[in-house]
Each structure stands twice: as C-alpha cells, then as structure tokens.
Motif scaffolding. Structure first.
Motif, short mmCIF file in Angstrom:
data_model
loop_
_atom_site.label_atom_id
_atom_site.label_comp_id
_atom_site.label_asym_id
_atom_site.label_seq_id
_atom_site.Cartn_x
_atom_site.Cartn_y
_atom_site.Cartn_z
N VAL A 1 3.25 -11.76 5.30
CA VAL A 1 3.03 -10.31 5.29
C VAL A 1 1.72 -9.97 6.02
O VAL A 1 1.58 -8.89 6.58
CB VAL A 1 3.05 -9.78 3.84
CG1 VAL A 1 1.77 -10.04 3.12
CG2 VAL A 1 3.36 -8.30 3.81
N ARG B 1 4.51 -3.79 -5.14
CA ARG B 1 4.22 -3.93 -3.71
C ARG B 1 3.15 -5.00 -3.54
O ARG B 1 2.13 -4.96 -4.21
CB ARG B 1 3.69 -2.58 -3.20
CG ARG B 1 2.90 -2.62 -1.92
CD ARG B 1 2.60 -1.23 -1.45
NE ARG B 1 3.83 -0.55 -1.10
CZ ARG B 1 4.34 -0.49 0.13
NH1 ARG B 1 3.70 -1.04 1.13
NH2 ARG B 1 5.47 0.12 0.36
N ASN B 2 3.40 -5.94 -2.65
CA ASN B 2 2.42 -6.95 -2.24
C ASN B 2 1.20 -7.03 -3.16
O ASN B 2 0.19 -6.40 -2.91
CB ASN B 2 1.96 -6.57 -0.83
CG ASN B 2 1.07 -7.64 -0.24
OD1 ASN B 2 0.97 -8.73 -0.79
ND2 ASN B 2 0.44 -7.33 0.86
N PRO B 3 1.29 -7.80 -4.25
CA PRO B 3 0.20 -7.78 -5.22
C PRO B 3 -1.11 -8.30 -4.63
O PRO B 3 -1.35 -9.50 -4.60
CB PRO B 3 0.72 -8.69 -6.34
CG PRO B 3 1.74 -9.55 -5.69
CD PRO B 3 2.28 -8.82 -4.51
N THR C 1 7.01 0.91 4.80
CA THR C 1 8.17 0.17 4.30
C THR C 1 8.07 -0.09 2.81
O THR C 1 6.98 -0.04 2.23
CB THR C 1 8.26 -1.22 4.99
OG1 THR C 1 7.04 -1.93 4.73
CG2 THR C 1 8.49 -1.12 6.47
N VAL C 2 9.22 -0.40 2.23
CA VAL C 2 9.23 -0.98 0.88
C VAL C 2 9.20 -2.48 1.08
O VAL C 2 10.01 -3.04 1.83
CB VAL C 2 10.49 -0.56 0.11
CG1 VAL C 2 10.71 -1.47 -1.09
CG2 VAL C 2 10.37 0.88 -0.35
N MET C 3 8.25 -3.13 0.43
CA MET C 3 8.06 -4.57 0.66
C MET C 3 8.77 -5.36 -0.43
O MET C 3 8.51 -5.16 -1.62
CB MET C 3 6.57 -4.89 0.68
CG MET C 3 5.87 -4.19 1.83
SD MET C 3 4.10 -4.10 1.64
CE MET C 3 3.65 -5.79 1.76
N TYR D 1 9.75 -10.23 3.03
CA TYR D 1 8.81 -11.28 3.43
C TYR D 1 8.88 -12.47 2.48
O TYR D 1 9.20 -12.33 1.31
CB TYR D 1 7.38 -10.74 3.52
CG TYR D 1 6.73 -10.39 2.21
CD1 TYR D 1 5.86 -11.28 1.59
CD2 TYR D 1 6.96 -9.17 1.58
CE1 TYR D 1 5.25 -10.96 0.39
CE2 TYR D 1 6.35 -8.84 0.38
CZ TYR D 1 5.50 -9.74 -0.21
OH TYR D 1 4.90 -9.43 -1.40
N ASP E 1 7.93 3.20 -2.51
CA ASP E 1 8.23 2.35 -3.67
C ASP E 1 8.98 3.12 -4.74
O ASP E 1 9.91 2.60 -5.36
CB ASP E 1 6.94 1.75 -4.24
CG ASP E 1 6.32 0.72 -3.28
OD1 ASP E 1 6.99 0.37 -2.29
OD2 ASP E 1 5.19 0.28 -3.51
N GLN F 1 3.24 -1.81 7.06
CA GLN F 1 3.44 -2.10 5.63
C GLN F 1 3.56 -0.80 4.86
O GLN F 1 4.40 -0.66 3.96
CB GLN F 1 2.25 -2.90 5.08
CG GLN F 1 2.15 -4.32 5.60
CD GLN F 1 1.02 -5.09 4.93
OE1 GLN F 1 0.70 -4.87 3.77
NE2 GLN F 1 0.40 -5.99 5.67
#
Lengths: 422, 319
Positions: free
Chosen positions: B141, A242-244, B152-154, B43, A219, B149
């Motif tokens: 996701v 990132r994916n909260p 990677t940068v999501m 995603y 990140d 996960q």
C-alpha cells in the motif's frame, strides 16, 4: 446512474464545506476584492481586507488529500456563477496545450448566463517534467497576464521547483478535519441513507481516516453497501479498518515489548512500517528503553549489523537479504539476554536527528539551489561543488561582496541567506 | 492456453468458488446487490486472491458482458502517464455496454506505476465516476500515493491459511487424477507460505514428476530439500554428529541437485523454529545472514553452510 458516495455527497456550496472557514474567507475576499462577484456572496464570505490578499495574482490551495481543495473551487464557481475551466494531472499540460486550452476558453463566450470565467489548475504538483514540458513556466505566464481568477491546488506546494509559483501566488492552507467534524458529516449521510449508525462505529471510521473526509465517506459506503440499514462497531471490527496506520511510537512499543522474536519481526508486516524511519527512531530509543549498558550495547550491536545489511542490499540490490536486516533490527533489538521487564509506558522522544533536519531544511534547500546553479555553470558534478568549489567561493566572497549579489540575483535568494550558506 | 496452467484453469469464476476471504466476499456481494460501489484498492502479498476477486466481481456485475465493460491493465502493459491520459481516460468517459451501471478499470500491480501516472489518475477517478469505477491491486500500500488511497476503499488481503490452500489443492488434485499426500501439502505450504498461485504451480510441477505426489516428490520437483529431512539434518548438526549432518547436506547438493542458496534459505526458515531461548535467535539469524551474503558474493556454498552450522552449534553449546 448510481454515483459513489464521495460524489453523491460532494458539497455544492461554500456553506456545505466543512470547517475550512479561514480558506473560504481568504478565497472569497480575493474574488470580491479583485473580480466581480454577487453582493450577497461577498457580504457573507469576504471577511478579509489584508494587503496580501488584495495583491495576490493567484491562489494556491494546499493541503492533504480529502480536505476539500478541489471541491472548494467548484463550489466557489457555482456560487458566483463563473464558468470553470479545469486542467488537472490527467490532462496534457505542455506549454502549447495550455496556451491552446486557456486561449480558446478565454476567447469563447460563456453560455448559460455565466458571469465570467475562472481557471483551476488542479494538482499542480502532478505536473510531469518531461510530458508536460514548459507547463510550469506557461502557468506562471498565464498568471502574470490573465485578467481572470486563476486558482491552483497541490498536496505539496513546498517542492523547490514550485518556488516561482509560490512567489506570485498566495498559498492558502486547508487543514485536516478533526475527528468530531468527520463524525458530524458521516452522521448526516447515515440519516440521508436511512441507516441507523452507532456513534462508536462512526467514530472508529473517522479515527482511521485521519482527517481525510473523502476516505471516511468511502469507508462508510462500504460498510452500508447493499442497502444495509444498521451499522455497529462490531461490523467495523469484523471487516477491519482502513489501513491501520501505526505511529512510530506504537511501532517502537510493539518491538520492545514483544515477548518472542517472531512477534517483534512481524511488526515489519504492518503497512505503515517504514524501515528507514525505524532505523532513525530505534537508534535514539535504545538508551531510553535499556538503562543497563550491557543490554544497550547488545541492542546497538544488532542494529549496526542490520544497518550493514541494509547497506549491502542497497549496494548490490540483493533484496533477498532484507529479512535478515529486519530480523536483526527488530527481533535483535527486542530479544536480548537479561532484558528487564519494561514499564507499561515508555516516553520515546522524537529523534534529534529529524528535528535538526527539519530545522535546517530551509538552509539545506538554499545550499542545494546554490550547488545546482554552480554545477550547471562550472561543468562540475554536484559532489565536486560540495567538496571543493563551495570552499573556494566562500573564501572569494569574503573580500568581494559583488559575488554574493550576483548569485543572489541569479538564484532569487536574498544575499544574507546566501552568506549564511557559505 | 489458459487450460494449460492450473492456476488459470482453476481460477474461481464466482464468489462461491473462492476459498476463504468470507468478509471480502460479503462486502463485494453487497456492492453487486446495490449496483453501486466506491473505487477499491485491494492490497496484500502475491497469490492471495486480489486479481481473482476483481475478475469475479466483474463477472458478477456484468455477466456475459464482463469483457466489454472491463479494462484490465497489468504489469506487462504500458501504464505510464500517457496511457492513463489517453487509453484509460478514453475508456472511462464512454458509456457502459448493456444494462451495466458503470464500467470497471482493473489496474494490477498499481504500486509499480510511476507516481506521475498515479497523479494522472486522481481526477479521472472523480470526473468519470458516473461511468466508471476503478479497482487498484497492489502488493504494498506504501507504493500507492496518498491521494489515490483517499479516493478508494482499501481492502486488505492476507496470506491464505493452510486449510484454505489444502482444500483447494485437494480439489485440483482430484480433478486432475493426482494423489497428493498430507506431508506433500505441508511441504508445498512451507515453500509457498499462503501464496495460492505459487502453491498451485508447485502442485502442477510436482504432478509432472509423479501422479502420486509425496513430500519427496515435491522437494525434488521444486529443487528444495524435504522439510522433514532438513529438520532432522539440522538437529543432527547442532545436537548430534556434525560429520553425519555435513554428509547429508553434501548429498542434498550432489545427489538431490538442490542449490546452495535454496538450502541456506531453508536453513534460515528452519533455524528460527528451533526450540531455543528467544534471545539466541538474533545471533542465529546473523550467522546465517553472513553465510547467505557470502554465497551471493561468490564464496563456496557448502563451505559457508558448514561454517554457519558449526557457529550455530558452538553458540548453542555456550548458552
């Protein structure tokens, strides 16, 4: 060639690996007690003399992603100047292939002045039942006979199929890193890249990585890409974290405190929403939130209707019905006539059902192993074994201890544990 | 062949052509500028620009050599554990063509790959990182294993806002010599909910019916009821003359050729927008849910729709 930062900043030595001291000491002690290693390395890192370390035939490094399992082994090999033979989930790992690769690796002499060889079976939980036929048994065979260090890594070594592997290995757990430790590494990278990074920005990245250092470094690279020299908290807020991930407590809070039906329903769009978990938690949270019996009963009614729809969906595979189930389970539990004003803080308890399942996990695992064994040997389905045969066995074993001993031997489970299952 | 389908014909070829997604574009431009990037995971729901962005990134990175340096595997390709271990690994370990800093593997619908195939990707992504970067595309996701996960940068793609979809549809309509009214655009958006691919497909289907695309044309072409008309009918059913509403619904099926399931889905969407107390909405949802389920299980569609509307009417009277 430009490397992704997770490779560029991968630790090269034991000392560079963040905060896995316990794992480092155990691994180093095992190497120094059982194999050849440089004196200065052993003096610094081999801090353990336990019997279980000295007697371990292999090491199984376990832990969540991004805590340094594979890196630790590569760093170890580099420090003690061993050639590393690595086989991971991207390699075919059938029994034949393993014999071929390991056999060849052990026969050929090491180049470049290596002191010895070691084997890394990376991602053993990625062994494929069909494609890697016989692989697990062969790894066990290699561990039993090899005269060199064998190390394995896995995210989840507690899968029942790995029991034989656990029995002959020492499981070493690597823990998630703390927010502070992740921030420290990110700070070093910022300095190295000549970037000025706000403390709050780094803290935000660390927090959303949840102890996964690799994710945090990834990140950071995104935020500083293209030669950017400054990173502020605003940059992170603008791009989004990132994916909260929301905890179950936060999900429940959002549902109950939603002012509109749509707002409650929208909770299901969060990437971390898991409806099966939600049902379990919601069921036990209703009486905590709604003290009024009338309101609580409406909430239960809505949840039960949602559950009926979930059952229908599973049975018929008509997934177009899912929105209704979610609307009833979320909006239905949230929007009720006469709903009181809720306090700012609600103490949601951890569901008893999950606690009981966690407590009985080992017993259920033993029971499943017994059922599996009986099903294979008695030409009966598992459901027949569970509903009928197990009771017959229970009655027979009361007067006949040898039955228990026979099963104990066959399953590798001690007799007392089998008794407890019956 | 791609010229035949508007969604492919008008797929953006550069960052400038991509509507909306400003933040994502800014990030990806930085990667191109740096000649370096981490592995990526895009995603979000279908039709929000994930594949387009991945392909645009490939074009911007490699120019004319983008095909040689990119391996794209989508859901129609075999992507089991063996393909990952052989084809992907083989591609990843060889050097890039031209002056490219690295090659690119694009795995579409990665959340539909088996857990074993994803496991096999883990170390490939690390061992061959000098040569290759991966872009994984997923709707959910949760379908991507945690170790991937972590590598990677999501980047999250959200349903596209109305304005962005309208702008693109107007641009396409103009190029194709099609007149499209504002209420037609509203109807398309209503039907496709921010999914650009479906919106473009809807426009193309409507344009085969008439070069002047109106709300009625869209409804007819897509086998749905005009949202405006349905709204009026529902209002009639719950507040006005039930008989009149029933006749109109019968007309949608008999004359308009709209399927009962499509009508119940549209009723569901519209009903939850009714100006009623919030606590009534779960009850409405349940009534419609039962009717929808009954139709799926073989019950008579119109009977279920009338029954559901009658129950909603009674419910609203009681509150």
């Amino acid at each position: 060639m430009a490397l992704p930062w997770i490779e560029k900043y991968r630790p090269k030595s034991f000392a560079e690996i963040v905060n896995q001291e316990e794992a480092k000491y155990t691994l180093a002690s095992w190497i120094c007690l059982k194999f050849r290693a440089p004196k200065e390395f052993c003096t610094r890192w081999a801090k353990k003399r336990d019997k279980e370390v000295a007697e371990a035939k292999a090491i199984l490094l376990a832990g969540p992603p991004g805590v340094g399992k594979t890196t630790l082994v590569h760093a170890l090999a580099r420090e003690i100047r061993y050639e590393l033979i690595e086989l991971n989930a991207s390699d075919v790992r059938t029994a034949d292939r393993l014999r071929q690769v390991i056999g060849r690796g052990l026969r050929e002499s090491s180049l470049f002045g290596f002191e010895g060889k070691m084997v890394l079976f990376d991602e053993v939980d990625g062994l494929h039942v069909k494609e890697d036929k016989g692989g697990l048994e062969e790894i066990i065979e290699i561990i039993e006979t090899a005269k060199i260090p064998i190390i394995m890594t896995a995210n989840n070594p507690y899968d029942p199929k790995f029991r034989p592997l656990r029995d002959i290995s020492l499981v070493v757990n690597l823990k998630r890193l703390s927010e502070e430790e992740v921030v420290e590494v990110l700070r070093r990278i910022c300095t190295s890249e000549g970037a000025k990074c706000e403390e709050e920005a780094l803290r935000s990245i660390a927090k959303s990585s949840m102890g996964d250092l690799r994710a945090a470094i990834n990140d950071l690279q995104m935020y500083l890409s293209g030669g950017r020299r400054i990173l502020t908290l605003d940059d992170i807020k603008r791009v989004g974290e990132r994916n909260p991930q929301l905890s179950m407590f936060e999900i429940l809070d959002r549902v109950y405190k939603a002012r509109w039906f749509d707002e409650a329903r929208a909770v299901s769009f969060n990437p971390s929403f898991d409806w099966e978990q939600y049902f379990i938690w919601a069921l036990e949270s209703i009486p905590v939130v709604y003290k009024d019996l009338e309101i609580a009963s409406t909430a239960y009614d809505r949840l039960s209707k949602a559950d009926v729809f979930m059952g229908r969906i599973k049975r018929t595979q008509e997934w177009e019905l899912l929105p209704y189930a979610l609307e009833l389970a979320l909006g239905g539990v949230s929007q009720i006539k006469g709903k009181p004003r809720l306090p700012p803080f609600i103490k949601y308890g951890f569901p008893q059902r999950l606690l009981l399942l966690a407590k009985s996990k080992e017993a259920r695992r033993r029971r499943d192993a017994l059922v599996e064994y009986l099903a294979q040997n008695l030409h009966a389905s598992k459901s027949v074994i569970k509903s009928e045969i197990i009771y017959v066995l229970s009655a027979l074993s009361k007067n006949n201890q040898s039955i228990i001993e026979k099963l104990s031997k066959a399953l590798g489970i001690n007799a007392i544990d089998i008794k407890s299952v019956l | 062949m791609s010229e035949l389908f508007w969604f492919e014909k008008y797929r953006p070829r550069s960052f400038d052509e991509v509507v909306d997604l400003e933040e994502v574009k800014a990030r990806l431009r930085q990667f191109v500028k740096a000649g370096n990037m981490p592995h990526l995971l895009f995603y979000g729901p279908p039709g929000t620009g994930k594949t387009t962005m991945a392909l645009v990134l490939a074009r911007e990175l490699y120019g004319e050599y983008w095909r040689e340096n990119t391996l794209e595997l989508n859901a129609s390709d075999e992507r089991g554990i063996n393909v990952i271990r052989e084809r992907v690994k083989e591609f990843a370990r060889t050097a890039p063509v031209g002056k490219a800093p690295f090659k690119l593997v694009i795995l579409d619908e990665a959340d539909n790959m088996t857990s074993d195939a994803q496991q096999a990707l883990r170390r490939i992504m690390e061992i061959y990182a000098q040569n290759t970067r991966f872009i994984l595309l997923a709707n959910y996701v949760s379908g991507i294993i945690e170790p991937i996960q972590s590598r990677t940068v999501m980047i999250r793609f959200s349903p596209l806002p109305k304005e962005a979809v309208f702008a693109r549809l107007r641009y396409i309509a103009e190029n194709e010599g099609v007149k499209v009214s504002d209420d037609a655009l509203e109807a398309i958006y209503e039907f496709t909910q921010g999914d650009m691919r479906r919106a473009i497909n809807a426009l193309q289907i409507a344009a085969t019916v008439s070069k002047a695309v109106t709300e009625e044309v869209v409804a007819k072409a897509l086998g749905m009821v005009s949202p405006r008309l349905l709204r009026e009918t529902l209002y009639e059913a719950v507040k006005g003359s039930f008989g009149k509403a029933a006749t109109q619904i019968y007309g949608f099926v008999a004359d308009g050729g709209v399927g009962e399931l499509e009508i119940i889905k549209q009723i569901h969407r519209e009903m939850l927008r009714l100006d009623v107390q919030e606590y009534v909405k779960p009850e409405i949802a349940y009534i419609i849910a039962e009717a929808h389920y009954a139709i799926l299980r073989g019950a008579h569609g119109l009977t279920q729709i009338y029954g559901a509307l009658a129950k909603v009417r009674r419910l609203l009277k009681s509150v």
